[in-house]
Scaffold this motif. Structure first.
Motif: not given
Length: 197
Positions: A16-18, A47-48, A66-68, A93-97
């Motif tokens: 799923t894309v949210l 949570f992400g 990497e983006v959620g 939105r966030f980017r996983i490091l």
């Protein structure tokens, strides 16, 4: 929390894309996610949600994009079938490091929170997209009926269309990763065959 725009969060990988502002109804049954949801409710944290690139939602640890979208539980109930039902609302939105896998296979990620898109009025040439979204939302029940609406906001309109239209998941992910709401509307207009361009 670390720096203002960095934090450590648990991840819920899904097919799923949210987007920020979007609602997501989920049934929770895996022990790792039951524990995560209980902890989030107890500590009033979030949570992400992140799209699975390769793998399954149930069992194991999938590879993710990497983006959620980070968010919080806005509603929960213990269902008659014994499962836990929640409504999750996207916030940012966030980017996983970097990420680590806990012994119970819960994914924890250090993430950089991405700034929310500016509010931009929907240009007249995209009116058909707004009309399309109105028609879709009028046919849906909860949680869409009670969500705040912003039909004049390009970011909100584009986000809801990406979530609801039957696009390929990889295409939805590319649209999530865009930072310009007008560029997203342009791509949605092309994907939906909008004539007034």
């Amino acid at each position: 929390m670390m720096a203002m725009n960095r934090c450590s969060i648990p991840l819920f990988p899904l097919h799923t894309v949210l987007f920020p502002g979007g609602p997501l109804a989920l049934r929770i049954f895996e022990p790792r996610y039951l524990d995560m949801v209980s902890r989030c409710l107890r500590q009033e944290t979030g949570f992400g949600v992140v799209l699975i690139r390769d793998g399954k939602e149930v069992g194991g640890v999938p590879e993710v994009y990497e983006v959620g979208t980070f968010g919080r539980i806005s509603y929960w109930e213990q269902r008659r079938d014994g499962l836990f039902g929640i409504t999750f609302t996207g916030e940012q939105r966030f980017r996983i490091l970097k990420q680590e896998i806990k012994p119970d296979q819960l994914m924890i990620a250090e993430v950089e929170l991405l700034p929310n898109e500016p509010s931009v009025v929907v240009p007249g040439k995209y009116r058909e997209l707004v009309d399309m979204l109105l028609r879709i939302l009028n046919e849906l029940g909860q949680p869409y009926q009670s969500m705040p609406k912003a039909y004049d906001d390009s970011a909100w309109v584009g986000a809801r269309l990406v979530e609801l239209l039957p696009l390929e998941l990889a295409q939805k992910q590319r649209l999530l990763q865009l930072n310009d709401p007008l560029e997203r509307l342009l791509k949605l207009a092309a994907l939906t065959g909008l004539k007034n361009m």
